[in-house]
Motif scaffolding. Sequence first.
Motif, PDB file in Angstrom:
ATOM      1  N   ALA A 172       0.681  -1.016   0.106  1.00 59.59           N
ATOM      2  CA  ALA A 172       0.177   0.021   0.006  1.00 59.59           C
ATOM      3  C   ALA A 172       0.807   1.365  -0.311  1.00 59.59           C
ATOM      4  CB  ALA A 172      -0.818   0.287   1.382  1.00 59.59           C
ATOM      5  N   ILE A 183       2.512  -1.942   4.923  1.00 55.94           N
ATOM      6  CA  ILE A 183       1.978  -0.728   4.317  1.00 55.94           C
ATOM      7  C   ILE A 183       3.084   0.623   4.185  1.00 55.94           C
ATOM      8  CG2 ILE A 183       0.591   1.420   5.744  1.00 55.94           C
ATOM      9  CD1 ILE A 183      -0.637  -0.979   6.770  1.00 55.94           C
ATOM     10  N   PRO A 201       0.295   4.185   9.538  1.00 58.64           N
ATOM     11  CA  PRO A 201       0.045   3.434   8.648  1.00 58.64           C
ATOM     12  C   PRO A 201      -1.120   2.591   9.591  1.00 58.64           C
ATOM     13  CG  PRO A 201       2.362   2.514   9.637  1.00 58.64           C
ATOM     14  CD  PRO A 201       1.607   3.929   9.767  1.00 58.64           C
ATOM     15  N   ALA A 230       5.003  -2.500   8.969  1.00 58.48           N
ATOM     16  CA  ALA A 230       4.774  -1.255   8.889  1.00 58.48           C
ATOM     17  C   ALA A 230       5.856  -0.903   9.398  1.00 58.48           C
ATOM     18  CB  ALA A 230       3.641  -0.682   8.644  1.00 58.48           C
TER      19      ALA A 230
END
Length: 347
Positions: free
Chosen positions: A8, A91, A99, A116
Amino acid sequence: MRGRVLVARMDNVGDVLLSGPCVRAVAAGSDAVTMLAGPRGRAGAELLPGVDDVIEWCAPWIDPEPPELTDDAVDSLVKQVRDVRPDAALILTSFHQSPLPLALVLRMAGVPWIGAISEDYPGSLLDLRHRVNGDPPEAERALSLAEAAGFRLPDHDHRALAVRRPLPDTTELTGEDGYVVLHPGASVPARQLSAHRCRQAVRALADAGHRVVVTGHPGERELTAEVAADVALDLGGATDLTGLAGVLDRACAVVVPNSGPAHLAAAVGTPVVSLFAPVVPAARWAPYGVPTVVLGDQTAPCRDSRARECPVPGHPCLESITPGQIVAAVAELTEGGQRTRRTGGRS
């Protein structure tokens, strides 16, 4: 770690392009990569080698014009993530973003493992809470998360930015290779040289013997027309992001503010004259992995302010850049033939 991995990056095109080395590392160690991107970054995600499919969703805690957070919006993302059934997620965020809201939604979608970079205590939201020492370039910061999760770039990978190839042939738009691109626009005014200064730079580059092409997205047609005047080729609004990549790919140098097209130029291997306002650190956000000359007062009072509008009258950090400095920077980058063609990763 095999299986499908979701990566992401929820903000702008440039941020997504900077995640490219991280994505290729994940692709090298997984069976498939789904990229989760915002509407401002989706086109960049579709250009990244190693990405198999893209989910688009606008994160209200990241987008500069955030939509309302609703049950329906969250349910939509949960459904899309459940449909692709990722085995893990990474992330990617800037240092000032958290995140954890997205990690919560991914947990709701049943993602079993999430990593993350996080300074905040994540509780059970993260399986990997990675921390980064110092202030590395953003591309290296993202790659460090992939490495902490056990993903490695292949030995033959150049570790720089890259886009999918082949790119479109833009000869009908630009003519033969070897021109200089000046891209005047930026996502926020604080990072943008004035149209007047850009027009002066175009004239000076033309007087120095360069063929100049001015680029911009469809909303910048007025700006590009003013900057190109009767001197340069105006391609404002003439291409999508892939077409712009093709235009930048065939340039000998690109003159551009700190913006998505700066990172797109780096991703195709074209040297960059970076008109860089110090509202964010150049060490972190300057074009990565290509010959670059950074112009602009990096000690200006707006330094590290993340201002969207210049807080100093006259915008001196950028307006102090002279056309002669831009011409000299282009000469420095082009006289040595410092062109690096980019390839990369699973397409």
